[in-house]
Write an enzyme that holds these catalytic residues in place. Structure first.
Site, mmCIF file in Angstrom:
data_model
loop_
_atom_site.group_PDB
_atom_site.id
_atom_site.type_symbol
_atom_site.label_atom_id
_atom_site.label_comp_id
_atom_site.label_asym_id
_atom_site.label_seq_id
_atom_site.Cartn_x
_atom_site.Cartn_y
_atom_site.Cartn_z
ATOM 1 C CE LYS A 88 -7.976 -4.574 7.412
ATOM 2 N NZ LYS A 88 -6.696 -5.016 7.401
ATOM 3 C CG ASP B 233 -2.976 -6.945 7.542
ATOM 4 O OD1 ASP B 233 -2.585 -7.978 7.563
ATOM 5 O OD2 ASP B 233 -3.623 -6.434 6.732
ATOM 6 C CE LYS C 78 -9.521 -7.269 3.330
ATOM 7 N NZ LYS C 78 -8.093 -7.747 2.786
ATOM 8 C CD GLU D 272 -5.825 -8.135 8.655
ATOM 9 O OE1 GLU D 272 -6.340 -7.156 9.346
ATOM 10 O OE2 GLU D 272 -5.962 -8.226 7.540
ATOM 11 C CG ASP E 90 -7.011 -10.502 4.795
ATOM 12 O OD1 ASP E 90 -7.927 -10.699 4.119
ATOM 13 O OD2 ASP E 90 -6.327 -9.366 4.469
ATOM 14 C CG HIS F 12 -10.948 -0.434 4.466
ATOM 15 N ND1 HIS F 12 -10.243 0.655 4.083
ATOM 16 C CD2 HIS F 12 -10.022 -1.193 4.917
ATOM 17 C CE1 HIS F 12 -8.994 0.548 4.564
ATOM 18 N NE2 HIS F 12 -8.936 -0.712 5.183
ATOM 19 C CG HIS G 122 -1.951 -1.118 1.261
ATOM 20 N ND1 HIS G 122 -2.686 -1.514 2.249
ATOM 21 C CD2 HIS G 122 -2.318 -1.818 0.006
ATOM 22 C CE1 HIS G 122 -3.473 -2.491 1.940
ATOM 23 N NE2 HIS G 122 -3.255 -2.863 0.618
ATOM 24 C CD GLU H 184 -4.014 -2.791 6.837
ATOM 25 O OE1 GLU H 184 -4.738 -2.932 7.675
ATOM 26 O OE2 GLU H 184 -4.111 -3.322 5.462
ATOM 27 C CD GLU I 25 -5.858 -0.065 3.771
ATOM 28 O OE1 GLU I 25 -5.570 -0.076 4.939
ATOM 29 O OE2 GLU I 25 -6.183 -1.062 3.374
HETATM 30 P P1 PGA Z 1 -6.091 -5.434 0.466
HETATM 31 O O1 PGA Z 1 -5.645 -4.975 1.782
HETATM 32 O O2 PGA Z 1 -7.397 -4.640 0.551
HETATM 33 O O3 PGA Z 1 -5.038 -4.547 -0.314
HETATM 34 O O4 PGA Z 1 -6.124 -6.602 0.346
HETATM 35 C C1 PGA Z 1 -6.338 -4.826 3.139
HETATM 36 C C2 PGA Z 1 -5.664 -6.019 3.854
HETATM 37 O O5 PGA Z 1 -4.879 -6.651 3.573
HETATM 38 O O6 PGA Z 1 -6.351 -5.983 5.089
HETATM 39 ZN ZN ZN Z 2 -4.997 -8.224 5.576
#
Ligand code: PGA
Ligand code: ZN
Length: 439
Positions: A391, A248, A340, A289, A315, A368, A161, A170, A213
């Site tokens: 989140k 994360d 998600k 995460e 995740d 998100h 990111h 993150e 983000e």
């Molecule tokens: P992504 O990142 O939407 O790029 O997958 C979010 C995450 O990894 O939680």
């Molecule tokens: Zn993640």
């Protein structure tokens, strides 16, 4: 079906998809569902550090938008899915979703596209709510008791990111000790702004450029440095003891040939686990995460066993998929689900994943995607299902603040009892409300 269908107010009369843009300037699918007495629209979000087991986003390829166009997915809604949904009840979420699954006919939804299906699925739920005169979160289950989730705000971005070379994706602050959600956001913003000033003082003006983000993305030397910064900032802003940290790692993104590339070193899973254990000892971390790559059920399990007090969230490991959640349950691989809906590819499959998590005593964090939009569905879903954590990035950039603002509105305007999940963030409720299905 949810009560209210008997009148036929929720009969679908039209479905139309168009191509719109996500927060990275890539095309995505927006679906509009019109019913007899109401309507709803939803936009599919899109990840960057996507798990390899996620339902498949259909992209056109070719030259247009660098291959990222979604004209085929849009056409699949307009020509294949839409005509079949007309005449069905918008409140029949399970029926609508299973019909779309059948029309697609593949396990990973690559034929019609998970982006096409999930946007239609969410738009149907919004249309159903509007037909019944309810807000989306009320329709999804939060009528008498409204629980507002703890915001897990990603104030420092790394991984895929950002372009700062920081391995971990993150660094989140979680104000679990705030009295209410609005106070939690006040804490988060004060931390975000103070952090910005401190980073500028140490790393210069470019250090407060933000990642996908909305979190700052300065060049940190080690994965521990952001936590040291954050600890000072939390102390300075007066939130010590009330605001905790969450990570994360999105570890699949720095995993190569069996090793994890962290701070210029190649670490074995055991060495990475030791780095994390050290960080947990030194800093008030409550949640981690994807500490390992997406196939490492065994490494997840040993880490979870060693740290019973830490929330270990899956995740990329789980991809909101009930079969993978069951494997993780059998092995004790983690103790929380990252939710998600676009990984699952439909709302009812996402809700089934939450049900499995709750039934087994896990926590759930709604999420998100790094490529997101002004659509606030994920925040409404979190409240609807009584999920204690959401989140949605930093408190910056409209596609991130739109979700937090939706929660501020729900907190202010709810007529029934409103609670902030706070310290109960892992399990504020013990089962998914059945209202949305009329059970
Ligand atoms: P992504 O990142 O939407 O790029 O997958 C979010 C995450 O990894 O939680
Ligand atoms: Zn993640």
């Amino acid at each position: 079906m949810a009560a209210g269908w008997e009148t036929g107010a929720d009969l679908i009369v039209g479905v139309r998809a168009i191509e719109v843009l996500d927060s990275r300037g890539n095309p995505t699918v927006e679906v509009h569902v019109a019913a007899k007495r109401g309507k709803g629209a939803a936009i599919a979000p899109s990840g960057a550090s996507t798990g390899i087991f996620e339902a498949v986003e259909l992209r056109d390829g070719g030259k247009r938008y660098g291959g990222k166009g979604v004209a085929t997915a849009v056409s699949n809604v307009n020509k294949i899915i839409g005509p079949k949904l007309v005449g069905m009840h918008a409140t029949d979420q399970v029926g609508l979703d299973s019909l779309m699954r059948k029309l697609d006919g593949t396990d990973d939804k690559h034929k019609l596209g998970a982006n096409a299906i999930v946007a239609t699925s969410m738009a149907c739920a919004k249309a159903a709510a509007s037909c019944l005169g309810l807000k989306t979160h009320e329709y999804l289950g939060a009528r008498k008791r409204v629980v507002i989730p703890v915001p897990f705000c990603n104030v420092i971005n790394g991984g895929k990111h950002a372009a700062n070379g920081l391995a971990f994706q993150e660094y989140m602050v979680a104000p679990i000790g705030a009295k209410r959600f609005s106070e939690a956001m006040e804490a988060t913003c004060s931390i975000y702004h103070t952090l910005g000033k401190k980073l500028q003082a140490k790393h210069g003006p470019g250090s407060t450029n933000v990642g996908d983000e909305g979190g700052y993305a300065p060049p940190f030397a080690t994965v521990a440095e952001p936590l040291a910064f954050l600890e000072e900032v939390v102390e300075e802003t007066g939130w010590k003891g009330k605001v905790f940290f969450a990570l994360d790692l999105a570890a699949s993104s720095f995993f190569e040939n069996g090793k994890y590339l962290v701070d210029g070193k190649k670490l074995t899973p055991g060495e990475l686990a030791d780095v994390l254990s050290g960080l947990c000892k030194e800093y008030p971390i409550i949640s981690i995460e994807d500490p390992f790559e997406e196939n490492a059920f065994g490494d997840f399990a040993s880490f979870t066993k060693k740290h019973p007090k830490i929330q270990v969230v899956g995740d990329d490991l789980l991809v909101t998929n009930t079969t993978r959640i069951k494997t993780a349950l059998e092995q004790g691989a983690c103790n929380a689900l990252l939710l998600k809906p676009n990984q699952a590819g439909s709302l009812s499959e996402a809700v089934a994943a939450v049900e499995t998590a709750y039934e087994n005593g896990w926590g759930v964090m709604a999420s998100h995607r790094s490529g997101d939009s002004e659509d606030v569905f994920i925040a409404s879903l979190a409240v609807g299902l009584g999920i204690g954590q959401l989140k949605s990035g930093a408190p910056a950039r409209g596609e991130r603040t739109s979700k937090y603002n939706n929660l501020l509105r729900i907190e202010s305007f709810s007529e029934g009892s409103v609670e902030y999940a706070g310290k109960n963030f892992r399990r504020p409720v013990t089962s998914v409300p059945k209202l949305w299905r009329g059970e």
